[in-house]
Design an enzyme around this catalytic site. Structure first.
Site, PDB file in Angstrom:
ATOM      1  N   THR A 334     -18.518 -29.464 -30.933  1.00  0.00           N
ATOM      2  CA  THR A 334     -18.235 -30.626 -31.618  1.00  0.00           C
ATOM      3  C   THR A 334     -19.665 -30.592 -32.568  1.00  0.00           C
ATOM      4  OG1 THR A 334     -16.930 -31.440 -29.951  1.00  0.00           O
ATOM      5  CG2 THR A 334     -18.099 -33.133 -31.321  1.00  0.00           C
ATOM      6  N   THR A 352     -14.787 -32.666 -34.424  1.00  0.00           N
ATOM      7  CA  THR A 352     -14.606 -31.376 -33.858  1.00  0.00           C
ATOM      8  C   THR A 352     -13.350 -30.572 -33.843  1.00  0.00           C
ATOM      9  OG1 THR A 352     -14.988 -30.687 -31.544  1.00  0.00           O
ATOM     10  CG2 THR A 352     -13.562 -32.512 -31.964  1.00  0.00           C
TER      11      THR A 352
HETATM   12  O1  DON Z   1     -13.060 -35.051 -28.228  1.00  0.00           O
HETATM   13  C1  DON Z   1     -13.357 -34.886 -27.185  1.00  0.00           C
HETATM   14  O2  DON Z   1     -13.842 -35.197 -26.298  1.00  0.00           O
HETATM   15  C2  DON Z   1     -13.579 -32.997 -27.231  1.00  0.00           C
HETATM   16  N1  DON Z   1     -12.446 -32.258 -27.867  1.00  0.00           N
HETATM   17  C3  DON Z   1     -14.965 -32.697 -27.796  1.00  0.00           C
HETATM   18  C4  DON Z   1     -15.152 -31.201 -27.682  1.00  0.00           C
HETATM   19  C5  DON Z   1     -16.791 -30.987 -27.769  1.00  0.00           C
HETATM   20  O3  DON Z   1     -17.613 -31.745 -27.671  1.00  0.00           O
HETATM   21  C6  DON Z   1     -17.020 -29.507 -27.383  1.00  0.00           C
HETATM   22  N2  DON Z   1     -18.647 -29.428 -27.650  1.00  0.00           N
HETATM   23  N3  DON Z   1     -19.551 -29.196 -27.707  1.00  0.00           N
END
Ligand code: DON
Length: 524
Positions: A334, A352
C-alpha cells in the site's frame, strides 16, 4: 511527502502553480501510479482525509473497491486470502475518488493534475534500487500475467538501477483520463479494456459494475486524546474506529509518566491493540450492509470498561477475550502520502492494490495493474481461529459490498487546525503504526523525526503474538514481556509512515519521510 521523489516533486510543482493540497494530492496519486506500481494505482482504491480550512472540517473521500455484482463464495471458488488473478479484482475506486476530491475541493483544472503523470509514463522514469529489487522479486511470482511481464518485464532481463521504465500504454490511458475525466475509466474506452481483460481471464467484473461504482464523501471518525482531535477514516475502513478505541483506552493512563520503552508501556500498548482488534473482527464491515454500533464503540465509557480489564501483572490471552467468536481453539503493499499547503488545506491519503502489484493482472493495452482487494473479505466464513483466520459475519463477501480495510490516513487537529498528518501501508499493521506515530508525538513529545524512526510493535488479537521491529530498546525488555505471558516475534519492518507536523504559530511545516522503504519530503 511520499514514497517517491518524482511524485513528491510533482506535488510541489502543483502547489507552486497555485494548486492547493488537494490538487497536489490528486496529482501525486496519478504520479505514484507511474513511479510506484506496487501500490500507486488507478486500478485500486483507498481513503483520502481532507482538512478544509473554509469550514474547519475534516472529510473522508472513501473510494474503497467493491465486490462485483456476480461475486459470491460460489462464483469465486478457489480464491483465498492470499490469491492473485482476475477473480480477486474488486471494482476499482481510485479514479472516481480522485475526481470527487478534486470536484469538491480542487482549484486547478483536472487535466493539469493528470498530465505530469502522463509525461512520466511517456518519457520513462529512472529505475532506482528499491524499484529494481521490487520488480525483480515480483517477476518471479508464479501468477504474473503475460501482459504484466510484457509491461514490467524489461524484455526478460533483470532490472538494474539506472535502467529506464517507459510505460506507453499507461501514458495513453492517463491522457484519456486527463482529457475525458473519470467517466472514461468507468463507462468509456478504458472500461471497455477492463471488461475485455476480465472476460479473457475469467474474472466476474462487468461493465455494469464499473458504471455503477461511486466514491463517497463520508464523515470521518473522531477521537479525542489529550485534548487533540484525531480523525481517521470510517468504515469500510476499520482504521478510524480501531485507532479511536485504542487512543480512548490509552487516555485513561498517564503514558508519559512511564518510559516509552519500558516493558510496562509496551505491555499496555499490546493489551490495548488486542482489545481494539477484537472489535474489528466482531463489528466492522461495509456500513451499507452491516449495522455497526459506532456510538458505543467510540464512547468514553466503553473505552473505560475495556481498559479496566487490562492487568499489569499478566498478558490477557487473546482467546480469553474473544471466546464467543473463536471456532477453532487449536489452532505489501500500500502507499501513503501527505500534503499541506499555506492556505490551510491538509491531505492524508492511503491507497493500494492490496498485495504488492495487486492481482498481477495488467489490463491489456491499458498499461495498468488491477487490485486483488477481494482477498480482504473474510475467506473462512464461520471460522475464526488462533492462526489469524477471521470468519466473522460483518466482513463476509456479498455482491456489491465493500471489503473491510485497515487503511488509516490520519489528521490530528490542535485548536481546530491541522497539527499532525500521518498514515502508513502494512495491511492490518497500519492502524498500529498510525497509533504509535501519534502517541510518540502527542504523549511522548518526540520530534517528528524520532516519532517516525522509533521502532514499532504490532498485535492484532489473533494470532496472539507481539510482532516487533528488531531494535535494542525492545530486545532488552523482551524477557520481561515474555514473563508477563506475551509471545514475541521479530520482523524486518512495520509500516512506512510519511508524516507532516504543522507548526501554526511559526507557520512552518516539518515533513519527515519514513526511510523504511524510500521516501521523499519536499517543501517550498
Ligand atoms: O485495505 C487494506 O487494509 C489492505 N488492502 C491494505 C494492504 C496493504 O497495506 C499491503 N501493504 N503493505
Amino acid at each position: 511527502m511520499s514514497v517517491s521523489p518524482e511524485a513528491t516533486q510533482i506535488g510541489l510543482d502543483i502547489l507552486r502553480a497555485g494548486g492547493n493540497a488537494v490538487d497536489a494530492a490528486v496529482a501525486m496519486a496519478f504520479a505514484l501510479a507511474v513511479t510506484f506500481p506496487a501500490a500507486g494505482n488507478i486500478g485500486g482504491g483507498g481513503f483520502m482525509m481532507i482538512y478544509d480550512p473554509q469550514s474547519a472540517q475534516v472529510y473522508t473521500v472513501e473510494y474503497r473497491e467493491t465486490a462485483p455484482a456476480a461475486a459470491t463464495y460460489e462464483t469465486l471458488r478457489g480464491v483465498t486470502a492470499t490469491s492473485r488473478g482476475h477473480k480477486t479484482v474488486g471494482v476499482p475506486g481510485t479514479v472516481r475518488g480522485l475526481e470527487l476530491a478534486h470536484r469538491r475541493f480542487g482549484r486547478l483544472p483536472w487535466a493539469d493534475l493528470v498530465r505530469p503523470a502522463v509525461r512520466l509514463a511517456e518519457e520513462g522514469i529512472v529505475v532506482r534500487a528499491p524499484l529494481a529489487r521490487s520488480l525483480n522479486a515480483i517477476l518471479r511470482h508464479p501468477d504474473v500475467s503475460a501482459e504484466m511481464r510484457r509491461v514490467y518485464g524489461n524484455n526478460g532481463r533483470p532490472w538494474k538501477p539506472g535502467d529506464r521504465l517507459v510505460q506507453p500504454d499507461l501514458a495513453k490511458t492517463l491522457e484519456i483520463i486527463a482529457r475525458e475525466g473519470a467517466d472514461a475509466f468507468y463507462e468509456g474506452p478504458i472500461a471497455e479494456l477492463i471488461v475485455r481483460e476480465m472476460k479473457r481471464g475469467g474474472g466476474v467484473l462487468t461493465a455494469q459494475d464499473l458504471a455503477r461504482y461511486r466514491a463517497h464523501l463520508r464523515p470521518p471518525i473522531r477521537a479525542v486524546y489529550r485534548g487533540f482531535e484525531i480523525y481517521g477514516p470510517p468504515p469500510p475502513s476499520s482504521g478510524g474506529v480501531v485507532l479511536a478505541e485504542m487512543l480512548h483506552m490509552l487516555d485513561g493512563f498517564d503514558l508519559d509518566r512511564r518510559s516509552r520503552w519500558s516493558a510496562e508501556t509496551l505491555h499496555l500498548l499490546a493489551e490495548v491493540m488486542k482489545r481494539a482488534y477484537l472489535d474489528r473482527a466482531r463489528y466492522l464491515g461495509d456500513p451499507d450492509f452491516v449495522r455497526i454500533p459506532l456510538q458505543r464503540l467510540l464512547s468514553r465509557d466503553y473505552a473505560r470498561s475495556l481498559a479496566q480489564s487490562i492487568r499489569f501483572d499478566r498478558a490477557t490471552p487473546a482467546e480469553e477475550l474473544g471466546k464467543e467468536i473463536l471456532t477453532n481453539r487449536e489452532g505489501q503493499h500500500t502507499t501513503h502520502f501527505v500534503v499541506a499547503d499555506s492556505t490551510g488545506f491538509a491531505v492524508s491519503n492511503t491507497y493500494t492494490l492490496q498485495d504488492s502489484y495487486g492481482s498481477l493482472v495488467v489490463v491489456r493495452g491499458g498499461g495498468f495493474l488491477l487490485n486483488n482487494e477481494m482477498t480482504d473479505f473474510n475467506w473462512t466464513p464461520g471460522r475464526t481461529d488462533a492462526s489469524g483466520n477471521i470468519g466473522t459475519p460483518p466482513n463476509v463477501l456479498e455482491p456489491n459490498k465493500r471489503m473491510l480495510s485497515s487503511q488509516t490516513p490520519v489528521i490530528v487537529l490542535r485548536d481546530r487546525k491541522p497539527y499532525l498528518l500521518t498514515g502508513s501501508p502494512g495491511g492490518r499493521t497500519i492502524i498500529n503504526t498510525s497509533l504509535q506515530v501519534t502517541i510518540n508525538v502527542l504523549a511522548f513529545q518526540m520530534s517528528l523525526r524520532e516519532a517516525v524512526d522509533a521502532p514499532r510493535i504490532h498485535h492484532q488479537w489473533m494470532p496472539d503474538v507481539i510482532v516487533y521491529e528488531g531494535a535494542e530498546r525492545i530486545e532488552v525488555v523482551r524477557p520481561a514481556l515474555e514473563r508477563l505471558g506475551h509471545q514475541l516475534r521479530r520482523v524486518g519492518r512495520i509500516g512506512d509512515a510519511h508524516s507532516v507536523l504543522v507548526d501554526s504559530v511559526h507557520r512552518r511545516f516539518v515533513g519527515e519521510a519514513d526511510g523504511r522503504i524510500e521516501g521523499a519530503a519536499a517543501a517550498f
